[in-house]
Design a protein around this motif. Structure first.
Motif, PDB file in Angstrom:
ATOM      1  N   ARG A 274      47.825  48.139  34.482  1.00 18.10           N
ATOM      2  CA  ARG A 274      47.122  47.641  33.262  1.00 18.10           C
ATOM      3  C   ARG A 274      46.863  48.225  31.942  1.00 18.10           C
ATOM      4  O   ARG A 274      46.876  47.506  30.907  1.00 18.10           O
TER       5      ARG A 274
ATOM      6  N   ASP B 119      39.052  45.199  43.042  1.00 19.76           N
ATOM      7  CA  ASP B 119      39.331  44.604  41.927  1.00 19.76           C
ATOM      8  C   ASP B 119      40.523  45.517  41.186  1.00 19.76           C
ATOM      9  O   ASP B 119      41.486  45.211  40.696  1.00 19.76           O
TER      10      ASP B 119
ATOM     11  N   GLN C  52      43.787  45.473  43.228  1.00 23.98           N
ATOM     12  CA  GLN C  52      44.694  44.318  42.921  1.00 23.98           C
ATOM     13  C   GLN C  52      44.999  43.601  41.500  1.00 23.98           C
ATOM     14  O   GLN C  52      45.020  42.632  41.125  1.00 23.98           O
ATOM     15  N   SER C  53      44.753  45.097  40.557  1.00 17.46           N
ATOM     16  CA  SER C  53      44.894  44.529  39.075  1.00 17.46           C
ATOM     17  C   SER C  53      43.905  43.577  38.361  1.00 17.46           C
ATOM     18  O   SER C  53      44.412  42.881  37.521  1.00 17.46           O
ATOM     19  N   ARG C  54      42.741  43.386  39.129  1.00 17.36           N
ATOM     20  CA  ARG C  54      41.857  42.266  38.428  1.00 17.36           C
ATOM     21  C   ARG C  54      40.835  43.446  37.547  1.00 17.36           C
ATOM     22  O   ARG C  54      40.157  42.484  36.812  1.00 17.36           O
ATOM     23  N   SER C  55      41.130  44.568  37.491  1.00 18.46           N
ATOM     24  CA  SER C  55      40.100  45.247  36.556  1.00 18.46           C
ATOM     25  C   SER C  55      40.987  46.272  35.880  1.00 18.46           C
ATOM     26  O   SER C  55      41.912  46.608  36.364  1.00 18.46           O
TER      27      SER C  55
ATOM     28  N   ARG D  51      38.267  45.259  31.071  1.00 19.67           N
ATOM     29  CA  ARG D  51      37.197  44.877  32.188  1.00 19.67           C
ATOM     30  C   ARG D  51      37.016  45.908  32.864  1.00 19.67           C
ATOM     31  O   ARG D  51      37.908  46.719  33.511  1.00 19.67           O
TER      32      ARG D  51
END
Length: 266
Positions: free
Chosen positions: A225, A81, A84-87, A31
Motif C-alpha cells: 500500500r 491488518d 492483509q493490507s487493511r492498514s 490508516r
C-alpha cells in the motif's frame, strides 16, 4: 539579456521549490494502527487522543504533510491488518522478522529493557538480573507479542520451569506484580514509568536497567500500500525528529531522567 536571465532564474527557482516540496511532502491520508494502551495511545470519552505514539505521529504528520487516521488496536489485530493490507502503517513496533514479510521497517530509536522486581520477593537490595532469572522461586509476567521483553532462551527456561504467566496487555501484568502473584517482569522504560505511577506501586518495586538487553523501535509500512517515495518522505521526517532534538524531547516526557541514558541513538 537581463530580462531573459531573470525569467530563467525565476523558472529554475520555481522548479527547485516544487521538487523540494515533492521530496518532503505528501498529500495523502493513511490508516495507522497503534498499540491500544497507555502510555502509548489513549483516547478519552470526548475523543481527545494522547500518548507517546500519538505525539510522535503528530510530529511526523506536521513534517511530512501526510494525514493519519489513527486506529488503536491489539497487537494481534495490528499484525493481521498490516499483513492483509487493511492498514498502511503500524506505529511503533519492535523489529520482527515475521512482520518484514509484508512490511518495510524503519528504526526510530533503540532502547534498553528494564526489569521490575517486587521488593518483597528478594532479601537483598543488591540484586542482579541474572540472579532474578535463575531464582526458581520468582515467577515472571510477560505480555503476548513482546519478544523484546523476554529473550527466547529466557522465555523457554521460564516456561519449562512453570514460572511464566503471559497476559494480553501491560496493565494486567503490572497488576499481578503489584498484588504479588508474580514477582518480576521485563518492560520498556516508558511503559514502566506510567504503570508504577498509575498503580501507585513505585515504593514497592526495584527497577534494574539492562544495558545488554536492547531493541529497536520503528515504523512499519505496508509493502503493497505504501510507495517508495512516500516511504522516503517518512524516513526523512523521522531523521529530522532525531537531528533537531524533537525525538529526545518527546521521549523525555514519558521517561525517568535515568532512562534517557539507555536510549542509544538520540
Amino acid at each position: 539579456m537581463k530580462q531573459f536571465l531573470f525569467v530563467l532564474f525565476t523558472l529554475l527557482s520555481i522548479k527547485s521549490g516544487h521538487t523540494e516540496l515533492l521530496e518532503k511532502k505528501c498529500v495523502s491520508q493513511f490508516r495507522v494502527t497503534v498499540n491500544s494502551f497507555a502510555p502509548l495511545f489513549v483516547r478519552d470519552q470526548s475523543g481527545k487522543s494522547s500518548g507517546l505514539s500519538y505525539d510522535l505521529l503528530m510530529e511526523l504528520s506536521k513534517r511530512s504533510g501526510c494525514s493519519f487516521v489513527i486506529e488503536p488496536s491489539s497487537f494481534p489485530r495490528a499484525f493481521t491488518d498490516l499483513s492483509q493490507s487493511r492498514s498502511d502503517f503500524y506505529a511503533f513496533g519492535l523489529q520482527m522478522d515475521e512482520w518484514k514479510k509484508f512490511a518495510s521497517y524503519d528504526v526510530l530509536y533503540t532502547m534498553a529493557r528494564v526489569l521490575i522486581v517486587n521488593r518483597n520477593a528478594v532479601a537483598s537490595s543488591n540484586i542482579k538480573i541474572d540472579d532474578i532469572l535463575k531464582d526458581k522461586k520468582i515467577k515472571f509476567a510477560d505480555t503476548i507479542g513482546s519478544p523484546f521483553f523476554l529473550k527466547p532462551h529466557e522465555r523457554e527456561m521460564l516456561k519449562a520451569q512453570g514460572r511464566l504467566l503471559e497476559l494480553t496487555n501491560p496493565e494486567q501484568a503490572y497488576d499481578l506484580l503489584r498484588t504479588g502473584r508474580v514477582q518480576a517482569m521485563f518492560s520498556s522504560p516508558a511503559i514502566n514509568k506510567y504503570y508504577l505511577d498509575h498503580l501507585k506501586m513505585r515504593d514497592d518495586m526495584t527497577v534494574l536497567r539492562d544495558a545488554q538487553g536492547t531493541a529497536s523501535v520503528g515504523l512499519y509500512s505496508s509493502k503493497r500500500r505504501i510507495s517508495e517515495p512516500v516511504r522516503e518522505i517518512m524516513r526523512n521526517s523521522m531523521k529530522e525528529l532525531y537531528q533537531d532534538g524533537t525525538l529526545k524531547e518527546i521521549l523525555s516526557k514519558y521517561l525517568e531522567p535515568e532512562d534517557i541514558k539507555y536510549y542509544y541513538n538520540l
